[in-house]
Write an enzyme that holds these catalytic residues in place. Structure first.
Site, PDB file in Angstrom:
ATOM      1  N   LYS A  11      40.980  47.552  46.512  1.00 51.66           N
ATOM      2  CA  LYS A  11      40.004  46.571  46.022  1.00 51.66           C
ATOM      3  C   LYS A  11      40.241  45.299  46.824  1.00 51.66           C
ATOM      4  CE  LYS A  11      39.658  43.906  41.802  1.00 51.66           C
ATOM      5  NZ  LYS A  11      38.758  42.794  42.051  1.00 51.66           N
ATOM      6  N   ALA A  31      34.728  41.360  37.242  1.00 49.41           N
ATOM      7  CA  ALA A  31      35.155  39.983  36.920  1.00 49.41           C
ATOM      8  C   ALA A  31      34.159  39.224  36.037  1.00 49.41           C
ATOM      9  CB  ALA A  31      35.415  39.159  38.180  1.00 49.41           C
TER      10      ALA A  31
HETATM   11  C1  LIG Z   1      42.436  42.245  37.957  1.00 50.10           C
HETATM   12  C2  LIG Z   1      41.423  41.910  38.925  1.00 50.10           C
HETATM   13  O1  LIG Z   1      41.184  42.581  39.863  1.00 50.10           O
HETATM   14  C3  LIG Z   1      40.655  40.661  38.716  1.00 50.10           C
HETATM   15  O2  LIG Z   1      40.672  39.914  39.874  1.00 50.10           O
HETATM   16  C4  LIG Z   1      39.297  41.099  38.311  1.00 50.10           C
HETATM   17  O3  LIG Z   1      38.355  40.604  39.126  1.00 50.10           O
HETATM   18  C5  LIG Z   1      39.061  40.974  36.859  1.00 50.10           C
HETATM   19  O4  LIG Z   1      38.503  39.744  36.449  1.00 50.10           O
HETATM   20  P1  LIG Z   1      38.524  39.328  34.905  1.00 50.10           P
HETATM   21  O5  LIG Z   1      39.941  38.985  34.612  1.00 50.10           O
HETATM   22  O6  LIG Z   1      37.595  38.151  34.820  1.00 50.10           O
HETATM   23  O7  LIG Z   1      38.054  40.482  34.105  1.00 50.10           O
END
Ligand SMILES: CC(=O)[C@@H](O)[C@H](O)COP(=O)(O)O
Length: 252
Positions: free
Chosen positions: A91, A179
């Protein structure tokens, strides 16, 4: 289908910020997630024990380059992650701004190009920008991960129209909302809109009861997908009686 891998669960879970490794393990199980993302930097903190928990979960590890601010840094981190976790999946996060944690689209495309050429199967964390998406696909990515909202904010789908446009523009590309998801209803909304999966971390890890919240998100993602597959009706401007009148009943 993500790089040839078919998954039953469409929820992907982050592994940071949990109150304890035990709670993390239980949350993964409760969520039904088959993919968990791990930051190499986070993993370095407690090493082997943490890796044991990940292995015991049975989930596929998607290492991430969280915290990287340049293409070079992200590529180096991805190479180290491949060594450590024995997977080509990565990722790709290249952060462009420390306050908003917004991805840097130029460095992202540069890093994606380099990693794809090196045999990685890249899941790029991007915005809903269609042109950046085109460049990422041209670089060799077969999945795109548009943000819902900035990482950790819990605002949900802040630009639903932009995300809808992205879904329509890339009908055959697996798209994962990554996210900013703060509540199960927002995850369900993403699935109802036809996204292929949702990745989230903070909303579960920092919930009052992370295990119960993980279960709620698992159920919401499944419900959202089932609703999408069942054929949702588009909203209408005018009222329509839900009980059609076929004839007048004899009242007397
Ligand atoms: C764990 C991870 O990869 C984070 O960078 C992801 O983008 C999740 O974002 P949130 O914490 O907002 O769910």
């Amino acid at each position: 289908m993500f790089y040839g891998v078919d998954l039953t669960s469409r929820l992907m879970l982050g592994t940071a910020q949990y109150p304890s490794p035990h709670v993390l393990q239980q949350a993964i199980a409760a969520s039904g997630a088959e993919v968990i993302t791990v930051s190499l930097r986070r993993e370095g903190a407690d090493g082997a024990a943490f890796r044991e928990i990940l292995a015991a979960s049975g989930a596929r590890v998607l290492p991430n380059t969280a915290g990287c601010h340049s293409a070079v840094e992200a590529v180096t981190t991805a190479q180290m992650a491949r060594e450590l976790f024995g997977t080509n999946w990565i990722k790709l996060e290249v952060i462009g701004h420390a306050d908003t944690l917004q991805p840097d689209p130029f460095a992202l495309v540069e890093a994606a190009r380099s990693l794809c050429a090196d045999g990685f199967q890249v899941f790029p964390y991007t915005t809903e920008d269609l042109i950046v998406g085109e460049y990422l696909l041209e670089a060799g990515c077969e999945v795109l991960m548009p943000w819902g909202a900035p990482i950790g904010t819990g605002h949900g789908l802040r630009n639903p129209e932009g995300l809808r446009a992205m879904r329509a523009h890339f009908p055959d590309v697996p798209l994962v909302i990554d996210a900013g998801i703060g509540a199960p209803s927002q995850a369900a909304q993403a699935m109802e809109m036809g996204f292929d999966a949702v990745l989230l971390n903070t909303a579960v890890a920092r919930a009052g009861d992370p295990v119960a919240m993980a279960r709620a998100f698992g159920a919401a993602v499944q419900a959202g997908r089932e609703a999408h597959d069942a054929g949702l009706l588009p909203p209408r401007d005018m009222a329509h009686a839900s009980t059609p009148i076929l004839g007048l009943a004899e009242l007397a």
